[in-house]
Design an enzyme around this catalytic site. Structure first.
Site, short mmCIF file in Angstrom:
data_model
loop_
_atom_site.label_atom_id
_atom_site.label_comp_id
_atom_site.label_asym_id
_atom_site.label_seq_id
_atom_site.Cartn_x
_atom_site.Cartn_y
_atom_site.Cartn_z
N CYS A 40 -1.30 15.43 8.12
CA CYS A 40 -2.60 15.89 7.65
C CYS A 40 -3.72 15.53 8.62
O CYS A 40 -4.78 16.16 8.61
CB CYS A 40 -2.90 15.31 6.27
N ALA B 186 7.17 11.17 6.00
CA ALA B 186 6.64 10.50 4.80
C ALA B 186 7.70 10.23 3.74
O ALA B 186 7.94 9.08 3.36
CB ALA B 186 5.50 11.33 4.22
N ARG C 55 13.40 -2.65 0.73
CA ARG C 55 12.70 -3.72 0.01
C ARG C 55 13.55 -4.26 -1.14
O ARG C 55 13.51 -5.44 -1.47
CB ARG C 55 11.37 -3.21 -0.55
N GLU D 83 16.07 11.61 12.65
CA GLU D 83 14.82 12.32 12.88
C GLU D 83 14.94 13.10 14.19
O GLU D 83 15.24 12.52 15.24
CB GLU D 83 13.65 11.33 12.96
#
Length: 466
Positions: A56, A22, A33, A46
């Site tokens: 979650c 996240a 962006r 990662e």
């Protein structure tokens, strides 16, 4: 061991991101962006197989409410790469060289290592499940649940389990949610909790309501119990959970004891950590004392706007906001993250559990004098079909009447009412001011006096008298 040059022929800056969930990928995406590939190179590491997924949602996937693992993935590695982010999966960063502005990474599968230099660094290493040091904790059939890989391994175990007995160790959010998931999978579930009641994020009197609801679902609750060891069969599979007083047979064990910030890399690099082990940042999410390093997500501590102290709260809502702030600042813009009030909501089957602000022991710890009220109400007008009971507990500062915290336990329509209190806490409102809030009303949605406002009225009267 090779080293990637910091800047390419164009002289563009390089942003390195450690962690692909996240906070990390929100930061990378926001930076992209604002600055194109010709201005800013972005490299993200990662160590797992997946990126940008909802941790979650894992209990609901395990329990069958979410049918497909990929439904939890917000953006795939291919989508990130298509936007000009050099995403390297199955690659674990093993060292941060702050002075040299570089990180060392190891390919998890091949073991090959290399250094990558950076102009700007984002640390988003997340949190790790607490795994107690006890005999049998690494046995086959014992699972923590933090990543999609963890969830898949647990599902595989549930599929091939020899029996239908499950023990959940811990009764916080993960423990309670996993108990429900295992019930949905047809297991006989025992929850072993060292606290006096489940959900230590609530006061014990509210936790008792959760305890009673879980037992009504057929979950065996064992409170005030410390697990001392796990027993295994001859083939190394877990067969029982042992406490000081009893032994509980188990074909699968889920550890739901909580999480800690994953800050081993940061600690080794000499970066500042707080009392809870999380990285310390300023309002721009910049690591204190380091102009070109940011950190966000479950590996940081954040300011509690109610107590004024640093806290560690591992929630995806915060992580995504941190990532937006970090990405904006790393790309040369300006954004801040002011802090949190500690809002969380969960459920076990149809029981909704919510809290925000301080518990009684939190208020005592920071030296606040307070009053409490607890009220019983309903989710809708009492005469309207489907009205369900709820309990609201409210804390207010003595004499000033400042709202300090709210806890809610009830059925459908209870949990999200905590958002009213979260806004009031953020605004620094008193309970007296809350009583005048212009909330929506119609019999299908609320009594004339919303339950949160009923609690506020009683708290206002009590603080006035004090």
């Amino acid at each position: 061991m090779s080293e990637s040059a910091r800047q390419g022929p164009s002289g563009r800056e390089r942003l390195v991101v450690i962690g692909g969930d996240a906070a990390g990928m929100s930061a990378a995406s926001q930076a992209r962006r604002l600055k194109g590939p010709d201005e800013l190179e972005i490299v993200a590491f990662e160590r797992g197989h997946f990126t940008s997924y909802s941790a979650c949602g894992i209990p609901y996937w395990v329990g069958g409410d979410v049918t497909e693992r990929d439904d939890l993935i917000a953006r795939t590695p291919e989508e990130h790469r298509a936007r000009g982010i050099d995403l390297r999966l199955r690659t674990e960063v093993t060292e941060i060289d702050v002075a040299g502005q570089r990180v060392r990474a190891r390919d998890v599968d091949s073991g090959a290592e290399s250094w990558t230099s950076y102009d700007k660094l984002v640390i988003a290493t997340g949190a790790r499940p607490v795994r107690p040091d006890m005999p049998g904790v690494d046995a086959e059939g014992v699972h923590g649940v933090q990543t999609l890989d963890d969830g898949q391994e647990l599902l595989d175990t549930l599929t091939r389990a020899r029996g239908r007995r499950a023990v959940v160790v811990g009764a916080g959010y993960i423990g309670v949610e996993m108990a429900e998931a295992l019930i949905n999978r047809g297991f006989l579930v025992t929850v072993v909790n060292r606290g006096s009641e489940p959900m230590s994020t609530l006061d014990p009197d509210m936790g008792r309501l959760v305890h009673e609801a879980m037992e009504a679902l057929g979950i065996t609750m064992v409170d005030d119990a410390e697990v001392t060891k796990l027993l295994t069969d001859d083939d190394g599979r877990v067969r029982a959970v042992v406490t000081q007083d009893a032994e509980y047979p188990a074909d699968v064990v889920v550890l739901g004891i909580g999480v800690r910030p994953e800050t081993g890399l940061a600690r080794a690099a000499g970066l500042p950590l707080g009392a809870h082990g999380g990285l310390l940042t300023d309002l721009a999410m910049r690591v204190r004392g380091h102009e070109n390093i940011w950190a966000g997500g479950d590996c940081v501590e954040v300011l509690d706007l109610v107590s004024g102290q640093e806290r560690h709260i591992a929630l995806g809502t915060h992580a995504n906001k941190h990532g937006q702030v970090i990405g904006t600042n790393a790309a040369g813009g300006y954004a801040t993250f002011p802090g949190v009030v500690g809002t969380a909501v969960s459920k076990v089957c149809d029981l909704e559990i919510a809290r925000t602000g301080l518990r009684e022991k939190d208020a005592r710890r920071v030296g606040l004098q307070y009053e409490t009220v607890t009220i019983e109400s309903t989710s809708r007008a009492g005469y309207y079909p489907g009205a369900s009971p709820m309990t609201v507990k409210m804390l207010a500062e003595r004499r000033t009447g400042r709202l300090l915290g709210v806890q809610i336990v009830g059925r459908e329509g209870a949990g999200k009412r905590v958002d009213i209190a979260a806004v009031a806490l953020t605004a620094g409102m008193t309970v007296e001011q809350m009583t005048a809030l212009d909330l929506g009303y119609a019999p299908p949605f609320s009594p004339v006096w919303d339950p949160v406002l009923v609690a506020a009225r009683k708290a206002a009267a009590k603080t006035r008298n004090a």
